[in-house]
Design a protein around this motif. Structure first.
Motif, PDB file in Angstrom:
ATOM      1  N   LYS A 161      53.930  42.907  29.705  1.00 53.96           N
ATOM      2  CA  LYS A 161      53.297  44.035  28.997  1.00 53.96           C
ATOM      3  C   LYS A 161      52.362  44.812  29.905  1.00 53.96           C
ATOM      4  O   LYS A 161      52.330  46.042  29.880  1.00 53.96           O
ATOM      5  N   ASP A 162      51.589  44.115  30.680  1.00 51.89           N
ATOM      6  CA  ASP A 162      50.656  44.785  31.594  1.00 51.89           C
ATOM      7  C   ASP A 162      51.076  44.486  33.023  1.00 51.89           C
ATOM      8  O   ASP A 162      50.904  43.368  33.500  1.00 51.89           O
ATOM      9  N   VAL A 163      51.622  45.485  33.666  1.00 52.53           N
ATOM     10  CA  VAL A 163      52.097  45.308  35.036  1.00 52.53           C
ATOM     11  C   VAL A 163      51.103  45.937  35.999  1.00 52.53           C
ATOM     12  O   VAL A 163      50.788  47.126  35.872  1.00 52.53           O
ATOM     13  N   ASP A 164      50.595  45.149  36.917  1.00 53.53           N
ATOM     14  CA  ASP A 164      49.707  45.693  37.941  1.00 53.53           C
ATOM     15  C   ASP A 164      50.522  46.503  38.941  1.00 53.53           C
ATOM     16  O   ASP A 164      51.668  46.187  39.230  1.00 53.53           O
ATOM     17  N   SER A 165      49.917  47.536  39.491  1.00 54.36           N
ATOM     18  CA  SER A 165      50.600  48.336  40.510  1.00 54.36           C
ATOM     19  C   SER A 165      50.599  47.588  41.843  1.00 54.36           C
ATOM     20  O   SER A 165      49.545  47.171  42.323  1.00 54.36           O
ATOM     21  N   THR A 166      51.769  47.442  42.412  1.00 48.82           N
ATOM     22  CA  THR A 166      51.908  46.760  43.698  1.00 48.82           C
ATOM     23  C   THR A 166      52.893  47.529  44.578  1.00 48.82           C
ATOM     24  O   THR A 166      53.547  48.471  44.131  1.00 48.82           O
ATOM     25  N   TRP A 167      53.022  47.090  45.819  1.00 50.07           N
ATOM     26  CA  TRP A 167      53.922  47.769  46.760  1.00 50.07           C
ATOM     27  C   TRP A 167      55.374  47.701  46.293  1.00 50.07           C
ATOM     28  O   TRP A 167      56.128  48.655  46.473  1.00 50.07           O
ATOM     29  N   LEU A 168      55.782  46.579  45.739  1.00 44.38           N
ATOM     30  CA  LEU A 168      57.182  46.401  45.363  1.00 44.38           C
ATOM     31  C   LEU A 168      57.391  46.409  43.852  1.00 44.38           C
ATOM     32  O   LEU A 168      58.521  46.328  43.381  1.00 44.38           O
ATOM     33  N   GLY A 169      56.300  46.469  43.090  1.00 41.07           N
ATOM     34  CA  GLY A 169      56.416  46.577  41.650  1.00 41.07           C
ATOM     35  C   GLY A 169      56.943  45.315  40.986  1.00 41.07           C
ATOM     36  O   GLY A 169      56.983  44.235  41.582  1.00 41.07           O
ATOM     37  N   THR A 184      62.886  48.555  37.923  1.00 37.33           N
ATOM     38  CA  THR A 184      61.585  48.307  38.551  1.00 37.33           C
ATOM     39  C   THR A 184      60.544  49.315  38.078  1.00 37.33           C
ATOM     40  O   THR A 184      60.793  50.529  38.052  1.00 37.33           O
ATOM     41  N   VAL A 185      59.388  48.796  37.719  1.00 38.47           N
ATOM     42  CA  VAL A 185      58.210  49.622  37.383  1.00 38.47           C
ATOM     43  C   VAL A 185      57.002  48.970  38.069  1.00 38.47           C
ATOM     44  O   VAL A 185      57.134  47.952  38.748  1.00 38.47           O
ATOM     45  N   GLY A 186      55.836  49.542  37.870  1.00 35.87           N
ATOM     46  CA  GLY A 186      54.620  48.915  38.390  1.00 35.87           C
ATOM     47  C   GLY A 186      54.415  49.085  39.879  1.00 35.87           C
ATOM     48  O   GLY A 186      53.836  48.217  40.535  1.00 35.87           O
ATOM     49  N   LEU A 187      54.852  50.223  40.407  1.00 33.06           N
ATOM     50  CA  LEU A 187      54.684  50.471  41.844  1.00 33.06           C
ATOM     51  C   LEU A 187      53.393  51.250  42.100  1.00 33.06           C
ATOM     52  O   LEU A 187      53.001  52.093  41.295  1.00 33.06           O
ATOM     53  N   ASN A 188      52.767  50.994  43.237  1.00 29.11           N
ATOM     54  CA  ASN A 188      51.681  51.881  43.629  1.00 29.11           C
ATOM     55  C   ASN A 188      52.295  53.139  44.264  1.00 29.11           C
ATOM     56  O   ASN A 188      53.515  53.226  44.422  1.00 29.11           O
ATOM     57  N   ASP A 189      51.467  54.081  44.641  1.00 22.30           N
ATOM     58  CA  ASP A 189      52.013  55.346  45.163  1.00 22.30           C
ATOM     59  C   ASP A 189      51.769  55.497  46.668  1.00 22.30           C
ATOM     60  O   ASP A 189      51.710  56.608  47.188  1.00 22.30           O
ATOM     61  N   LYS A 190      51.631  54.360  47.356  1.00 26.31           N
ATOM     62  CA  LYS A 190      51.240  54.421  48.769  1.00 26.31           C
ATOM     63  C   LYS A 190      52.420  54.565  49.739  1.00 26.31           C
ATOM     64  O   LYS A 190      52.220  54.875  50.901  1.00 26.31           O
ATOM     65  N   SER A 191      53.608  54.272  49.281  1.00 23.01           N
ATOM     66  CA  SER A 191      54.742  54.296  50.213  1.00 23.01           C
ATOM     67  C   SER A 191      55.567  55.562  50.024  1.00 23.01           C
ATOM     68  O   SER A 191      55.418  56.286  49.042  1.00 23.01           O
TER      69      SER A 191
END
Lengths: 275, 130
Positions: A161-169, A184-191
């Motif tokens: 339910k709560d996905v932290d933002s990470t490099w690979l999601g 896939t969801v939960g990606l950060n926006d750094k890449s």
């Protein structure tokens, strides 16, 4: 249930630390039946098993590849043409990639090259190094030579339910016919999405459809749904050849990158003497 | 034995296969990929490291001046697949090396990526290339 699989001892040596350790950590069931062979990696059969789990095993190598994921502009000659939002356009314009028509050796700000940042989910498919897919009932692991990155795909489960933002999601998967579908969801926006600097946001929802188009060819169709970065969803396709080379090592080292930048790339800009 | 070092610049138009862009860690923006030069000299340093192998060699330019050249090759793993190793050459070895030179005229060049590897001869032995 038994899936026929031929994975060499060399491959197992390369991936064992990843796959086995991660399997244990994740309380995964054991790897499916495997056989051993001489150092050369045996090409797997690629056959469907009676369990309807497609065999995606093997070491896969990009080829011939292209720097941009825009299917209408694979060489990145018009990389600005994707339907970017103003937010994404600003990020794109600020990017100084080492590839494509905007490619430069003069202070590129590629986060991979400058900081050894993780390349990101899809950009991992843009480099000329191999990856291998390890399928178990509960998890699928995708192991990349490039920087020894690895992805975990949880099978037949919803996203938390709560996905932290990470490099690979967070990636979940299921089989549909002859394909592995990864959501896939939960990606950060750094890449970056690819090697020409196409950005993505933390709202990116990526669908990958991975199938064996033929015995020696793996096909990945990707759908990018990222309303914060693109005004409409778009798709691309990557293909990979089955390789007989065992998996190997390629690492990102800031000190080695620095030496290379100084001895090679900077000199093509400044002409400073080599040391 | 007297070492005769010379630089023979051979310009050859290289038509790159459009479908096989040379890419890996970076592109080739800094190089003139339409030119190929041949350098003859002595290995000063052979650095088997990421992201790309770096070769330093001493060779004379067209005016007879000794220059230290930096040549870029592919990543170690990819070079290994071409048949090279960390012991393929060492400082002091006599070398003939092809390279695409830098655009700015500095003694820098690229001799290999994931998709191509130019011709090298070390102590009289030709190395694997594409």
């Amino acid at each position: 249930m038994q899936i026929r699989r031929t994975v060499s001892m060399a491959t197992m040596t390369s991936i064992a630390k990843f796959a086995l350790a991660v399997s244990l950590l994740c309380c995964s069931s054991t790897l499916l039946a495997q056989t051993t062979a001489p150092r050369q990696v045996a090409k797997s059969a690629g056959a469907r098993s009676s369990s309807s789990v497609p065999d995606l095993s093997g070491n896969w190598l990009i080829g011939p590849g292209s720097p941009s994921f825009d299917a209408n502009d694979p060489a990145g000659k018009n990389a600005q043409q994707l339907p970017m939002t103003p937010w994404a356009r600003e990020k794109f314009n600020a990017a100084k990639p080492p590839f494509g028509d905007r490619g430069t050796f003069d202070k590129p700000n590629d986060p991979v090259q400058e900081y050894c940042d993780p390349p990101g989910l899809t950009r991992l498919y843009g480099y000329p190094w191999q990856f291998t897919i390890v399928q178990t009932p509960a998890y699928v692991y995708i192991l990349f030579e490039y920087y020894h990155e690895w992805r975990l795909v949880t099978m037949n489960q919803p996203h938390p339910k709560d996905v932290d933002s990470t490099w690979l999601g967070d990636s979940v998967g299921k089989y549909e016919g002859d394909a592995l579908i990864i959501d896939t969801v939960g990606l950060n926006d750094k890449s970056w999405l690819d090697n020409v600097g196409h950005p993505h946001s933390d709202a990116l929802h990526l669908i990958e459809r991975i199938r064996r188009a033929s015995h020696d060819l793996l096909q990945i169709d990707m759908t990018f749904d990222d309303p914060k970065a693109y005004t409409k969803s778009w798709t691309t396709q990557r293909t990979f050849k089955l390789s007989s080379d065992p998996m190997g090592e390629t690492m990102c080292s800031l000190s080695e990158n620095e030496d290379f930048q100084k001895n090679i790339m900077d000199r093509t800009v400044s002409g400073a003497p080599a040391k | 034995m007297e070492k005769r070092l010379f630089l023979a610049s051979t310009l050859a138009l290289v038509v790159l296969a459009a479908a096989s862009p040379s890419f890996a860690h970076h592109g080739t923006a800094g190089y003139d990929m339409s030119k190929t030069i041949t350098l003859t000299g002595t290995v000063a340093k052979y650095e088997w490291s990421n992201p790309h192998i770096t070769l330093l060699l001493d060779a004379k330019d067209e005016k007879g001046q000794m220059q230290r050249w930096s040549l870029e090759l592919s990543a170690p793993l990819l070079m290994k697949r071409f048949g090279w190793s960390s012991t393929t050459m060492k400082p002091g070895d006599q070398i003939v090396a092809e390279a695409h030179p830098s655009r700015n005229g500095a003694p820098v060049g690229i001799s290999g990526t994931a998709t191509f590897l130019l011709k090298f001869v070390v102590n009289g032995t030709e190395l694997p290339h594409t």
